[in-house]
Design a protein around this motif. Structure first.
Motif, short mmCIF file in Angstrom:
data_model
loop_
_atom_site.label_atom_id
_atom_site.label_comp_id
_atom_site.label_asym_id
_atom_site.label_seq_id
_atom_site.Cartn_x
_atom_site.Cartn_y
_atom_site.Cartn_z
N HIS A 20 3.82 60.33 7.17
CA HIS A 20 4.17 59.19 8.03
C HIS A 20 4.73 59.64 9.37
O HIS A 20 5.37 58.87 10.07
CB HIS A 20 5.20 58.31 7.30
CG HIS A 20 4.65 57.66 6.08
ND1 HIS A 20 3.68 56.70 6.12
CD2 HIS A 20 4.89 57.88 4.77
CE1 HIS A 20 3.35 56.34 4.89
NE2 HIS A 20 4.08 57.04 4.05
N ALA A 21 4.48 60.89 9.74
CA ALA A 21 4.98 61.40 11.00
C ALA A 21 4.36 60.63 12.16
O ALA A 21 3.18 60.32 12.14
CB ALA A 21 4.68 62.88 11.13
N GLN A 22 5.18 60.33 13.14
CA GLN A 22 4.69 59.60 14.29
C GLN A 22 4.35 60.57 15.41
O GLN A 22 4.98 61.61 15.57
CB GLN A 22 5.73 58.59 14.74
CG GLN A 22 5.95 57.52 13.69
CD GLN A 22 6.97 56.50 14.12
OE1 GLN A 22 7.76 56.74 15.00
NE2 GLN A 22 6.94 55.36 13.48
N VAL A 23 3.36 60.20 16.17
CA VAL A 23 2.91 61.02 17.28
C VAL A 23 3.93 60.89 18.42
O VAL A 23 4.39 59.80 18.73
CB VAL A 23 1.53 60.55 17.77
CG1 VAL A 23 1.11 61.28 19.02
CG2 VAL A 23 0.51 60.73 16.66
N ALA A 24 4.29 62.01 19.00
CA ALA A 24 5.20 62.00 20.13
C ALA A 24 4.43 61.64 21.40
O ALA A 24 3.36 62.18 21.66
CB ALA A 24 5.86 63.36 20.29
N VAL A 25 4.98 60.71 22.15
CA VAL A 25 4.39 60.30 23.42
C VAL A 25 5.40 60.67 24.51
O VAL A 25 6.59 60.38 24.37
CB VAL A 25 4.09 58.79 23.45
CG1 VAL A 25 3.52 58.38 24.79
CG2 VAL A 25 3.15 58.42 22.31
N ALA A 53 -2.06 44.61 22.70
CA ALA A 53 -1.49 44.24 21.40
C ALA A 53 -0.17 44.97 21.16
O ALA A 53 0.76 44.41 20.58
CB ALA A 53 -2.48 44.54 20.29
N VAL A 54 -0.08 46.21 21.61
CA VAL A 54 1.15 46.99 21.45
C VAL A 54 2.23 46.49 22.40
O VAL A 54 3.41 46.41 22.03
CB VAL A 54 0.86 48.49 21.71
CG1 VAL A 54 2.14 49.31 21.71
CG2 VAL A 54 -0.11 49.03 20.65
N THR A 68 7.20 52.29 18.51
CA THR A 68 7.56 52.56 17.12
C THR A 68 6.99 51.49 16.19
O THR A 68 6.44 51.81 15.13
CB THR A 68 9.10 52.63 16.96
OG1 THR A 68 9.59 53.67 17.81
CG2 THR A 68 9.50 52.91 15.54
N ALA A 69 7.07 50.24 16.59
CA ALA A 69 6.52 49.15 15.77
C ALA A 69 5.01 49.30 15.60
O ALA A 69 4.47 49.10 14.51
CB ALA A 69 6.86 47.80 16.39
N ALA A 70 4.31 49.67 16.68
CA ALA A 70 2.86 49.84 16.62
C ALA A 70 2.48 51.03 15.74
O ALA A 70 1.51 50.97 14.98
CB ALA A 70 2.28 50.02 18.02
N GLN A 71 3.26 52.11 15.81
CA GLN A 71 3.00 53.26 14.95
C GLN A 71 3.28 52.90 13.48
O GLN A 71 2.49 53.24 12.60
CB GLN A 71 3.85 54.45 15.39
CG GLN A 71 3.41 55.05 16.70
CD GLN A 71 4.36 56.09 17.24
OE1 GLN A 71 5.57 56.02 17.04
NE2 GLN A 71 3.82 57.06 17.96
N ASP A 72 4.39 52.21 13.23
CA ASP A 72 4.72 51.82 11.86
C ASP A 72 3.68 50.88 11.27
O ASP A 72 3.37 50.96 10.08
CB ASP A 72 6.11 51.17 11.81
CG ASP A 72 7.24 52.14 12.04
OD1 ASP A 72 7.01 53.38 12.00
OD2 ASP A 72 8.38 51.67 12.29
N ALA A 73 3.15 49.98 12.10
CA ALA A 73 2.12 49.03 11.66
C ALA A 73 0.73 49.65 11.64
O ALA A 73 -0.24 48.99 11.31
CB ALA A 73 2.14 47.80 12.55
N GLU A 74 0.65 50.91 12.05
CA GLU A 74 -0.61 51.66 12.12
C GLU A 74 -1.61 51.01 13.07
O GLU A 74 -2.82 51.10 12.88
CB GLU A 74 -1.19 51.90 10.74
CG GLU A 74 -0.27 52.77 9.88
CD GLU A 74 -0.84 53.14 8.53
OE1 GLU A 74 -1.95 52.69 8.18
OE2 GLU A 74 -0.17 53.88 7.80
#
Length: 79
Positions: A20-25, A53-54, A68-74
Protein backbone atom coordinates in the motif's frame (compact mmCIF):
# COMPACT_ATOMS: atom_id res chain seq x y z
CA UNK A 1 9.05 -20.33 18.76
CA UNK A 2 8.01 -16.97 20.19
CA UNK A 3 10.79 -15.21 18.22
CA UNK A 4 9.70 -16.95 15.03
CA UNK A 5 6.14 -15.69 15.46
CA UNK A 6 7.30 -12.15 16.17
CA UNK A 7 9.62 -12.23 13.15
CA UNK A 8 6.88 -13.58 10.91
CA UNK A 9 4.49 -10.90 12.13
CA UNK A 10 7.05 -8.21 11.36
CA UNK A 11 7.67 -9.55 7.85
CA UNK A 12 3.93 -9.70 7.14
CA UNK A 13 3.42 -6.15 8.42
CA UNK A 14 6.28 -4.78 6.32
CA UNK A 15 5.07 -6.59 3.23
CA UNK A 16 1.54 -5.25 3.68
CA UNK A 17 2.96 -1.76 4.09
CA UNK A 18 4.87 -2.05 0.82
CA UNK A 19 1.76 -3.23 -0.99
CA UNK A 20 0.00 0.00 0.00
CA UNK A 21 3.00 2.29 -0.37
CA UNK A 22 2.14 5.61 -1.90
CA UNK A 23 4.12 7.20 -4.68
CA UNK A 24 6.07 10.27 -3.64
CA UNK A 25 5.25 13.38 -5.64
CA UNK A 26 7.64 16.33 -5.53
CA UNK A 27 6.33 19.87 -5.12
CA UNK A 28 9.03 21.36 -7.35
CA UNK A 29 7.86 24.96 -7.10
CA UNK A 30 7.35 24.76 -3.33
CA UNK A 31 3.87 26.27 -3.35
CA UNK A 32 2.34 23.55 -1.14
CA UNK A 33 0.22 21.95 -3.86
CA UNK A 34 0.75 19.86 -6.99
CA UNK A 35 0.20 20.88 -10.59
CA UNK A 36 -0.64 18.46 -13.36
CA UNK A 37 2.96 18.69 -14.55
CA UNK A 38 4.31 17.77 -11.10
CA UNK A 39 1.92 14.82 -10.83
CA UNK A 40 2.82 13.59 -14.32
CA UNK A 41 6.41 12.96 -13.19
CA UNK A 42 5.10 10.25 -10.84
CA UNK A 43 2.02 9.34 -12.92
CA UNK A 44 3.01 9.67 -16.61
CA UNK A 45 -0.37 8.40 -17.85
CA UNK A 46 -2.30 11.06 -15.92
CA UNK A 47 -5.09 12.60 -17.98
CA UNK A 48 -6.83 15.94 -17.54
CA UNK A 49 -10.02 14.09 -16.56
CA UNK A 50 -8.25 12.15 -13.80
CA UNK A 51 -6.51 15.33 -12.62
CA UNK A 52 -9.91 17.05 -12.41
CA UNK A 53 -11.29 14.11 -10.40
CA UNK A 54 -8.36 14.31 -7.97
CA UNK A 55 -8.70 18.12 -7.67
CA UNK A 56 -11.92 17.82 -5.68
CA UNK A 57 -12.16 21.51 -4.79
CA UNK A 58 -11.63 22.54 -8.42
CA UNK A 59 -8.93 25.13 -7.71
CA UNK A 60 -6.61 23.84 -10.44
CA UNK A 61 -4.09 22.36 -8.00
CA UNK A 62 -3.97 19.18 -5.94
CA UNK A 63 -3.42 19.58 -2.20
CA UNK A 64 -1.64 16.96 -0.10
CA UNK A 65 -5.03 15.90 1.27
CA UNK A 66 -6.48 15.48 -2.23
CA UNK A 67 -3.38 13.55 -3.34
CA UNK A 68 -3.53 11.20 -0.35
CA UNK A 69 -7.27 10.62 -0.83
CA UNK A 70 -6.76 9.83 -4.54
CA UNK A 71 -3.93 7.42 -3.74
CA UNK A 72 -5.96 5.73 -0.99
CA UNK A 73 -8.96 5.41 -3.33
CA UNK A 74 -6.61 4.06 -6.02
CA UNK A 75 -7.61 6.82 -8.42
CA UNK A 76 -3.89 7.44 -8.86
CA UNK A 77 -1.95 4.23 -9.27
CA UNK A 78 1.68 4.06 -10.31
CA UNK A 79 2.60 1.67 -13.09
Amino acid sequence: MKNAIVTLGTVVALTAGLAHAQVAVEDTDGNGSYSMEELMVAYPDLTEDVFAAVDTDGDGAVSMEELTAAQDAEILVAD
